[in-house]
Write a protein that holds these residues in place. Structure first.
Motif, short mmCIF file in Angstrom:
data_model
loop_
_atom_site.label_atom_id
_atom_site.label_comp_id
_atom_site.label_asym_id
_atom_site.label_seq_id
_atom_site.Cartn_x
_atom_site.Cartn_y
_atom_site.Cartn_z
N ALA A 37 -39.08 10.22 -12.67
CA ALA A 37 -38.74 8.87 -12.37
C ALA A 37 -37.82 8.88 -11.03
N ARG A 38 -36.99 9.88 -10.86
CA ARG A 38 -35.96 10.11 -9.61
C ARG A 38 -36.55 10.43 -8.30
N LEU A 39 -38.01 11.03 -8.46
CA LEU A 39 -38.52 11.51 -7.44
C LEU A 39 -39.20 10.28 -6.47
N GLY A 40 -39.06 8.91 -6.86
CA GLY A 40 -39.08 7.82 -6.11
C GLY A 40 -40.41 7.46 -5.68
N LYS A 41 -40.85 8.11 -4.60
CA LYS A 41 -42.36 7.88 -4.11
C LYS A 41 -43.29 7.97 -5.16
N LEU A 42 -44.35 7.06 -5.35
CA LEU A 42 -45.41 7.08 -6.22
C LEU A 42 -46.25 8.53 -6.35
N GLU A 43 -46.52 8.68 -5.00
CA GLU A 43 -47.44 10.02 -4.85
C GLU A 43 -46.49 11.23 -5.35
N ALA A 101 -36.23 13.78 -20.85
CA ALA A 101 -35.80 14.50 -19.68
C ALA A 101 -36.81 14.57 -18.69
N ASP A 102 -38.22 14.95 -19.02
CA ASP A 102 -39.16 15.04 -18.14
C ASP A 102 -39.43 13.65 -17.26
N VAL A 130 -34.03 20.38 -15.99
CA VAL A 130 -34.71 19.73 -17.32
C VAL A 130 -34.80 20.87 -18.24
N LEU A 131 -34.62 22.36 -17.79
CA LEU A 131 -34.77 23.14 -18.91
C LEU A 131 -33.72 23.22 -20.11
N ASP A 132 -32.40 22.49 -19.71
CA ASP A 132 -31.54 22.37 -20.73
C ASP A 132 -32.24 21.87 -22.00
N ALA A 133 -32.78 20.68 -21.76
CA ALA A 133 -33.53 19.83 -22.69
C ALA A 133 -34.49 20.81 -23.31
N TYR A 134 -35.31 21.45 -22.64
CA TYR A 134 -36.30 22.21 -23.50
C TYR A 134 -35.53 23.36 -24.20
N PHE A 135 -34.52 23.74 -23.91
CA PHE A 135 -33.75 24.96 -24.59
C PHE A 135 -33.41 24.13 -26.17
N GLU A 136 -32.61 22.99 -25.89
CA GLU A 136 -32.17 22.27 -27.01
C GLU A 136 -33.28 22.04 -28.04
N ALA A 137 -34.52 21.56 -27.39
CA ALA A 137 -35.55 20.81 -28.24
C ALA A 137 -36.20 22.34 -28.85
N CYS A 138 -36.17 23.45 -28.23
CA CYS A 138 -36.99 24.60 -28.96
C CYS A 138 -35.96 25.24 -29.80
N GLN A 139 -34.69 24.93 -29.69
CA GLN A 139 -33.76 25.57 -30.80
C GLN A 139 -34.25 24.96 -32.23
N ARG A 140 -34.40 23.58 -32.08
CA ARG A 140 -34.58 22.64 -33.18
C ARG A 140 -36.08 22.96 -33.63
N ILE A 141 -37.05 23.31 -32.93
CA ILE A 141 -38.30 23.75 -33.27
C ILE A 141 -38.34 25.09 -33.99
N ALA A 142 -37.62 25.90 -33.38
CA ALA A 142 -37.68 27.13 -34.08
C ALA A 142 -36.75 27.23 -35.36
N CYS A 181 -39.75 16.64 -29.06
CA CYS A 181 -40.68 16.34 -27.95
C CYS A 181 -40.23 14.97 -27.45
N GLN A 182 -39.59 14.08 -28.16
CA GLN A 182 -38.76 13.02 -27.73
C GLN A 182 -37.92 13.30 -26.86
N ARG A 183 -37.00 14.38 -27.07
CA ARG A 183 -36.20 14.87 -26.28
C ARG A 183 -36.41 15.28 -24.75
N ILE A 184 -37.66 16.06 -24.85
CA ILE A 184 -38.34 16.80 -23.80
C ILE A 184 -38.77 15.63 -22.76
N ALA A 185 -39.49 14.75 -23.58
CA ALA A 185 -40.08 13.67 -22.75
C ALA A 185 -39.05 12.75 -22.12
#
Lengths: 209, 209
Positions: free
Chosen positions: B167-173, B161-162, A147-159, B155-159
Motif C-alpha cells: 500500500a505504501r508503494l502508492g502508484k497502482l502499477e 505486513a505485506d 517486512v521480514l521481522d513480521a515473517y520471523f515472528e510469524a514463523c516462530q509461532r508456526i514452528a 498469516c494474519q500477521r504476515i498479510a
C-alpha cells in the motif's frame, strides 16, 4: 498383500510401483516364490509417503530418495536427523560472490540474532532468504527486508505449533515422518493460507464497503 | 538501448529475450529502422520481473503470461486485480468428489470464519488447504488440522505486513507489481524462514544443552 492389491489400495499404477522398487524408494516385498512377493502395511504407508512427496511436495525422485534415507538412518541424534531431513528437502540458492548478496546475508544473520534463534550458519536457508532480498532489491524493492521481522515472528509461532505436534507423536520413526510431512505439506498449506489472508486483508482495506 | 545492451544489463541471453518477445511477455521495442529497435528502462524492469517469476518463483511461461496480463489490464478495481494476480499465481488442487475432501473443506471454512476472514468461497486456495488436510489424514495424521489455527494467526500477521508494504508503494502499477513479487518471493522467503525456525526450535528442545 500382492503387488496388485498394494497398487489398488494406494491408487498407484503397477509400473509406477515397479519403478519405485527398482529405484530403491520402496523396500522389496517378502518373496513367497520365484516371481511372487508379499507386501504389508509398512509398504503401503511408505508408498503413500512417496506419492505425497512427489505429488503435493513436487519433489523429484532423487530428493525423495535423500529424504527417505534420512528417515531410515538409525542412530543419529534427533536434531541431526531433523537437519538431514530438512537438507534433503531444501533446494539450495544459486551460489554467488556478489557483494549485494553478502550484504543481504548479513541482514538475515541480524534477523536471526535479533529473534534469538539458534541456527547453524551453514544452513542453506540463510542463503535462500538472502537471495530473495537481493533479487527484490534489484527489482526496485530494497525495502522488502523491513517486512521480514513480521515473517520471523510469524514463523516462530508456526514452528512452535509444528514442533509441539511432532513431539507428541512419540516414536522417533513417527516423529521423523511427521517432520517430512509437516515440512512439505505444511509449506503448501502455509502458502495457500497466506494467500487467503492477503485476499481477506485487501478486501477489507480496498474492497467495496 | 539496443537489445544486446538490454540483455547484458539484465544478464539474460539474447535468444531468451527474443523468445519472450515472440511469446508476448516482453512488449516490442521502439523500431528505429527495419531491423533495429530501442528498449528502455520499462523493458529492463519487465525483463527482470519475468526472470524473477521464472527463476525464483518457478513459474512456467504460460503462468507468467497470465500474471503479467493481470498487471497490465487497466480499469479493474484494485481488489479484483489482486484476485486475478493471485489466481494467475495459484496452482489449483486436484479436483475430487471424495467425501473426506468435502469434510476437510468444511474444516477450512470453519477456520476462515473463526478468524473473521473475508474470503470468496470460490478461492482455489481453500481446496488446496483441504487437499493437504485430506492427504495428511490418509497418511495417518488426522490431527494436523489442529496446527492450522497457528498458521491462520501467523498469516494474519504476515498479510498485514505485506499489505502495509505494497500500500505504501502508492502508484497502482507499482502496487500490483509489488503484489506479484511479494507473493512469489515472499513465499520462497517464508518457506525458508519457517525451516530456520524449525531448526532453532528443535535445537532448543532436542539439541545438546
Amino acid at each position: 498383500m500382492r503387488i496388485g492389491e498394494l497398487g489398488d489400495t494406494a491408487g498407484v499404477a503397477l509400473p509406477t510401483i515397479k519403478y519405485y522398487l527398482r529405484e530403491g524408494l520402496l523396500p522389496p516385498g517378502h518373496r513367497t516364490s520365484r516371481n511372487q512377493a508379499q507386501y504389508d502395511d509398512d509398504h503401503l504407508r511408505r508408498l503413500r509417503l512417496i506419492r505425497a512427496l512427489i505429488e503435493v511436495g513436487g519433489l523429484p525422485v532423487a530428493k525423495v530418495h535423500d529424504v527417505l534415507a534420512a528417515i531410515d538412518e538409525p542412530g543419529l541424534p534427533v536434531h541431526k536427523m531433523l537437519g538431514a531431513v530438512s537438507k534433503g528437502l531444501c533446494t539450495p540458492a544459486e551460489a554467488t560472490h556478489d557483494p549485494a548478496r553478502t550484504d543481504a546475508r548479513r541482514q538475515v544473520e541480524e534477523l536471526i540474532e535479533r529473534h534469538g534463534w539458534q541456527v547453524s550458519d551453514k544452513t542453506a536457508e540463510i542463503d535462500i532468504v538472502a537471495s530473495v532480498i537481493t533479487r527484490l532489491a534489484e527489482l526496485g524493492h530494497p525495502g522488502f527486508v523491513t517486512v521480514l521481522d513480521a515473517y520471523f515472528e510469524a514463523c516462530q509461532r508456526i514452528a512452535e505449533a509444528d514442533v509441539d505436534y511432532v513431539a507428541r507423536l512419540g516414536k522417533l520413526e513417527d516423529v521423523l515422518e511427521g517432520v517430512v510431512l509437516g515440512t512439505v505439506f505444511g509449506e503448501a498449506a502455509l502458502a495457500a493460507i497466506r494467500r487467503l489472508a492477503h485476499q481477506s486483508t485487501s478486501a477489507k482495506r480496498f474492497g467495496p464497503a
